[in-house]
Design a protein around this motif. Sequence first.
Motif, PDB file in Angstrom:
ATOM      1  N   LEU A  49    -142.691 -99.294 -18.139  1.00 18.04           N
ATOM      2  CA  LEU A  49    -141.998 -99.450 -19.423  1.00 18.04           C
ATOM      3  C   LEU A  49    -141.817-100.928 -19.768  1.00 18.04           C
ATOM      4  O   LEU A  49    -141.950-101.315 -20.936  1.00 18.04           O
ATOM      5  CB  LEU A  49    -140.643 -98.737 -19.368  1.00 18.04           C
ATOM      6  N   HIS A  50    -141.528-101.725 -18.768  1.00 20.98           N
ATOM      7  CA  HIS A  50    -141.394-103.167 -19.007  1.00 20.98           C
ATOM      8  C   HIS A  50    -142.721-103.759 -19.477  1.00 20.98           C
ATOM      9  O   HIS A  50    -142.759-104.559 -20.423  1.00 20.98           O
ATOM     10  CB  HIS A  50    -140.938-103.852 -17.721  1.00 20.98           C
ATOM     11  N   ARG A  51    -143.814-103.365 -18.834  1.00 24.65           N
ATOM     12  CA  ARG A  51    -145.132-103.864 -19.241  1.00 24.65           C
ATOM     13  C   ARG A  51    -145.427-103.468 -20.693  1.00 24.65           C
ATOM     14  O   ARG A  51    -145.874-104.286 -21.503  1.00 24.65           O
ATOM     15  CB  ARG A  51    -146.208-103.300 -18.317  1.00 24.65           C
ATOM     16  N   LEU A  52    -145.195-102.217 -21.015  1.00 28.25           N
ATOM     17  CA  LEU A  52    -145.490-101.739 -22.371  1.00 28.25           C
ATOM     18  C   LEU A  52    -144.631-102.447 -23.414  1.00 28.25           C
ATOM     19  O   LEU A  52    -145.098-102.732 -24.525  1.00 28.25           O
ATOM     20  CB  LEU A  52    -145.245-100.231 -22.456  1.00 28.25           C
ATOM     21  N   ALA A  53    -143.384-102.713 -23.083  1.00 26.52           N
ATOM     22  CA  ALA A  53    -142.464-103.319 -24.054  1.00 26.52           C
ATOM     23  C   ALA A  53    -142.738-104.802 -24.270  1.00 26.52           C
ATOM     24  O   ALA A  53    -142.480-105.335 -25.357  1.00 26.52           O
ATOM     25  CB  ALA A  53    -141.020-103.122 -23.583  1.00 26.52           C
ATOM     26  N   GLU A  54    -143.279-105.462 -23.239  1.00 21.22           N
ATOM     27  CA  GLU A  54    -143.379-106.921 -23.295  1.00 21.22           C
ATOM     28  C   GLU A  54    -144.765-107.452 -23.637  1.00 21.22           C
ATOM     29  O   GLU A  54    -144.892-108.591 -24.119  1.00 21.22           O
ATOM     30  CB  GLU A  54    -142.947-107.514 -21.941  1.00 21.22           C
ATOM     31  N   TYR A  55    -145.825-106.669 -23.396  1.00 21.88           N
ATOM     32  CA  TYR A  55    -147.173-107.233 -23.501  1.00 21.88           C
ATOM     33  C   TYR A  55    -148.082-106.374 -24.375  1.00 21.88           C
ATOM     34  O   TYR A  55    -147.894-105.165 -24.494  1.00 21.88           O
ATOM     35  CB  TYR A  55    -147.784-107.380 -22.103  1.00 21.88           C
ATOM     36  N   LEU A  69    -141.477 -96.478 -27.532  1.00 20.34           N
ATOM     37  CA  LEU A  69    -141.160 -97.900 -27.658  1.00 20.34           C
ATOM     38  C   LEU A  69    -141.556 -98.460 -29.024  1.00 20.34           C
ATOM     39  O   LEU A  69    -141.219 -99.603 -29.344  1.00 20.34           O
ATOM     40  CB  LEU A  69    -141.868 -98.696 -26.556  1.00 20.34           C
ATOM     41  N   VAL A  70    -142.280 -97.668 -29.803  1.00 20.63           N
ATOM     42  CA  VAL A  70    -142.775 -98.070 -31.125  1.00 20.63           C
ATOM     43  C   VAL A  70    -143.533 -99.392 -30.994  1.00 20.63           C
ATOM     44  O   VAL A  70    -143.189-100.414 -31.589  1.00 20.63           O
ATOM     45  CB  VAL A  70    -141.628 -98.193 -32.159  1.00 20.63           C
ATOM     46  N   THR A  71    -144.574 -99.352 -30.176  1.00 18.03           N
ATOM     47  CA  THR A  71    -145.345-100.556 -29.920  1.00 18.03           C
ATOM     48  C   THR A  71    -146.831-100.230 -29.866  1.00 18.03           C
ATOM     49  O   THR A  71    -147.219 -99.074 -29.711  1.00 18.03           O
ATOM     50  CB  THR A  71    -144.912-101.201 -28.585  1.00 18.03           C
ATOM     51  N   GLU A  72    -147.669-101.248 -30.042  1.00 23.13           N
ATOM     52  CA  GLU A  72    -149.111-101.118 -29.890  1.00 23.13           C
ATOM     53  C   GLU A  72    -149.534-101.830 -28.619  1.00 23.13           C
ATOM     54  O   GLU A  72    -149.208-103.005 -28.421  1.00 23.13           O
ATOM     55  CB  GLU A  72    -149.843-101.723 -31.092  1.00 23.13           C
ATOM     56  N   VAL A  73    -150.238-101.112 -27.772  1.00 23.24           N
ATOM     57  CA  VAL A  73    -150.655-101.661 -26.487  1.00 23.24           C
ATOM     58  C   VAL A  73    -152.096-101.261 -26.211  1.00 23.24           C
ATOM     59  O   VAL A  73    -152.471-100.107 -26.423  1.00 23.24           O
ATOM     60  CB  VAL A  73    -149.754-101.154 -25.340  1.00 23.24           C
ATOM     61  N   ASP A  74    -152.903-102.206 -25.752  1.00 19.67           N
ATOM     62  CA  ASP A  74    -154.237-101.895 -25.249  1.00 19.67           C
ATOM     63  C   ASP A  74    -154.130-101.663 -23.748  1.00 19.67           C
ATOM     64  O   ASP A  74    -153.625-102.524 -23.018  1.00 19.67           O
ATOM     65  CB  ASP A  74    -155.206-103.055 -25.516  1.00 19.67           C
ATOM     66  N   LEU A  75    -154.579-100.494 -23.295  1.00 22.21           N
ATOM     67  CA  LEU A  75    -154.634-100.215 -21.867  1.00 22.21           C
ATOM     68  C   LEU A  75    -155.993-100.659 -21.350  1.00 22.21           C
ATOM     69  O   LEU A  75    -157.036-100.190 -21.821  1.00 22.21           O
ATOM     70  CB  LEU A  75    -154.429 -98.722 -21.613  1.00 22.21           C
ATOM     71  N   VAL A  76    -155.990-101.569 -20.411  1.00 23.13           N
ATOM     72  CA  VAL A  76    -157.226-102.136 -19.866  1.00 23.13           C
ATOM     73  C   VAL A  76    -157.467-101.506 -18.497  1.00 23.13           C
ATOM     74  O   VAL A  76    -156.681-101.699 -17.567  1.00 23.13           O
ATOM     75  CB  VAL A  76    -157.126-103.667 -19.743  1.00 23.13           C
TER      76      VAL A  76
END
Length: 345
Positions: A177-183, A242-249
């Motif tokens: 969750l920290h990774r998703l929220a911050e990066y 989290l209402v965020t956009e994240v690329d999963l690599v």
Amino acid sequence: MPRALLVGGTRFIGRHTVAELLAHDYHVTTFTRGESEDPFADTEGVDNYQGDRNDRAALEAARDAVDPDIVVDFVGLFPEQVATATEVFADVDAYVFVSSGSTYGEQPIPMREDETPLCECTPEQATDESMASYGPRKAECDREVFAAADRGVHAMSVRPMLVYGPHDYTERTDYWLHRLAEYDRVLVPGDGDSLLHRAYVEDVARALRIVAERGDPGEAYNVADREATTLSGWLDLAADELVTEVDLVYASERELAANDRSPGDFPLFTDEPMLVSTGKLAALGWDSTPLAAAYETTVAEHLDSDRDGTDLGPSRDAEETVIEALGSVESDYDGGVSSGPSRSG
């Protein structure tokens, strides 16, 4: 008013179980050493009895003082502890031992309570304190529960899979969750299809109450989300909350090894699917919380906490090193370099 005695009960699963029991009109007493903060110190309907669960006389004193209808044992880690507890609480209406999905010695899909063999446990493992013996020790604890039931004790076992939710002090979920929220970009081991069955903590608490009230002596009950998700599927849902956009690599084992990493460095990763059947528990009237609702409360509490789980996985610098290395390579083969689609909430 029915009385419940919780051996342990002030941290994660226990904390939610206290709330579950209060909501169903139990008077609750937690039995602890008093070394951790008690979140129920000022809560009406909750008492605390201090003692060491390894001290039989202390357990007997708590039993006599509380006169419980049900006992839930959260902190039984060694067979000898459970053998003693089932003797001390032999006359209660229900003794429920909190076991683990780690008890299973084989991992068919799904693992079933009455079919899948349990881990063997050597005498050395029965007293060993390392995590390497955790599964065998819990399996032997279950056997003590079954032996007690054979003696006429109303003893049962509940086997949660990986538990997540608010107040999870292990921080395994908080890492992600920290990774998703911050990066904007998050490194995921393998292809994201790692499948480790999870159990929402409020569902575990409800399962413990239901088994205490309706379970059969000598039985074990798996508990896990009725809908299982892969690691990447879980991250998708969490990113939505989290209402965020994240690329999963995604990085294969070989690609991680090239950067001195391995899939096992990441929390909540399993290289083999681990799923359990929950039909036996569902037959008692239990059901799990919809995933969106479970993740909503999990994410909200994470954001209000100071937990980030950063010590449980690769550092962000190490993660970025792998992401940058993957970004410099182009490959179209399956399992190769890939960046997941944008996840937006």
